[in-house]
Design an enzyme around this catalytic site. Structure first.
Site, short mmCIF file in Angstrom:
data_model
loop_
_atom_site.label_atom_id
_atom_site.label_comp_id
_atom_site.label_asym_id
_atom_site.label_seq_id
_atom_site.Cartn_x
_atom_site.Cartn_y
_atom_site.Cartn_z
N ILE A 42 6.43 39.01 13.05
CA ILE A 42 6.78 37.62 12.77
C ILE A 42 5.53 37.00 12.16
O ILE A 42 4.69 36.43 12.85
CB ILE A 42 7.24 36.88 14.05
CG1 ILE A 42 8.46 37.58 14.63
CG2 ILE A 42 7.54 35.41 13.74
CD1 ILE A 42 8.94 37.03 15.95
N HIS A 49 4.37 32.95 12.28
CA HIS A 49 3.85 32.27 13.46
C HIS A 49 2.81 33.17 14.11
O HIS A 49 3.14 34.21 14.68
CB HIS A 49 4.98 31.95 14.44
CG HIS A 49 4.62 30.92 15.47
ND1 HIS A 49 5.45 29.88 15.77
CD2 HIS A 49 3.53 30.77 16.26
CE1 HIS A 49 4.89 29.13 16.71
NE2 HIS A 49 3.72 29.67 17.02
N LEU A 50 1.57 32.77 14.00
CA LEU A 50 0.45 33.55 14.54
C LEU A 50 0.66 33.87 16.02
O LEU A 50 1.16 33.04 16.78
CB LEU A 50 -0.83 32.73 14.36
CG LEU A 50 -2.10 33.34 14.89
CD1 LEU A 50 -3.20 33.16 13.89
CD2 LEU A 50 -2.48 32.73 16.22
N HIS A 51 0.29 35.07 16.40
CA HIS A 51 0.34 35.48 17.81
C HIS A 51 -0.69 36.58 18.02
O HIS A 51 -0.83 37.48 17.20
CB HIS A 51 1.74 35.92 18.23
CG HIS A 51 2.37 36.93 17.33
ND1 HIS A 51 2.88 36.62 16.08
CD2 HIS A 51 2.57 38.26 17.48
CE1 HIS A 51 3.37 37.70 15.51
NE2 HIS A 51 3.18 38.74 16.35
N GLN A 52 -1.43 36.48 19.09
CA GLN A 52 -2.45 37.47 19.41
C GLN A 52 -1.94 38.40 20.51
O GLN A 52 -1.52 37.94 21.57
CB GLN A 52 -3.75 36.80 19.87
CG GLN A 52 -4.82 37.82 20.25
CD GLN A 52 -6.18 37.22 20.28
OE1 GLN A 52 -6.86 37.19 19.27
NE2 GLN A 52 -6.58 36.70 21.43
#
Length: 182
Positions: free
Chosen positions: A139, A142-145
């Site tokens: 995705i 939308h940034l996600h770590q």
């Protein structure tokens, strides 16, 4: 339906015919493979990371909520306890985070590592984010770590030979353990 040079794998009724192999079925992964719930145009509308904070913590697999970011379990984990730290704001690139979002993302990541170590005695972690589709982001809009716990010997033959990851715990059980320890 026999292959010309192999055993019959499917019976008349479509059910598998017993053979010498054992199988681990992971049908839940088909949703990921088919791209279910992925926003197609990068807009916040339809983005699961924008929708999830509106759910209750158990349904959304949310472990903790901060002011600008939240932590949740990955719905398609590589290992038990694989979680993500995600900004509430729909932002795609790490350079687009505010100073507050950057600080809280780092702090929640550190806290997540402490919690996972306390609950499951992880030996190490893979931590990172894939920036853009070309870099492997599922995705990208939308940034996600990712915070992926690792243990000695956790990479066995299953992913290499069977393209399957064996997870010894259901997501709801993992969420409860980590959320309670948070």
């Amino acid at each position: 339906m026999s292959a010309p040079d192999g055993p019959e794998l499917v019976g008349q009724d479509g059910a598998g015919v017993p053979d010498a192999l054992q199988r681990l079925w992971t049908p839940h992964r088909m949703a990921y493979i088919k791209g279910q719930d992925k926003p197609e145009d990068g807009a916040a509308e339809g983005c699961p990371f924008c929708r999830i904070p509106g759910l209750d913590d158990e349904t959304g697999l949310i472990l903790a909520r901060g002011e600008t970011v939240y932590a949740l379990l990955n719905l398609y984990p590589y290992n038990p306890g694989h979680l993500m730290v995600v900004p509430y704001r729909h932002v795609a690139d790490y350079t687009g985070l505010t100073a507050e979002e950057t600080r809280e993302l780092a702090e929640l990541t550190q806290h997540a590592m402490r919690v996972v170590r306390a609950v499951s005695a992880a030996h190490g972690f893979n931590i990172g984010m894939n920036q853009g589709v070309i870099a492997g982001a599922g995705i990208a809009a939308h940034l996600h770590q990712h915070v992926v716990p690792r243990w000695g010997g956790d990479a066995n033959f299953m992913p290499v030979i069977g393209h399957t990851k064996v997870l010894p715990q259901l997501l709801g059980e993992t969420r409860k353990l980590l959320a309670d320890a948070w």
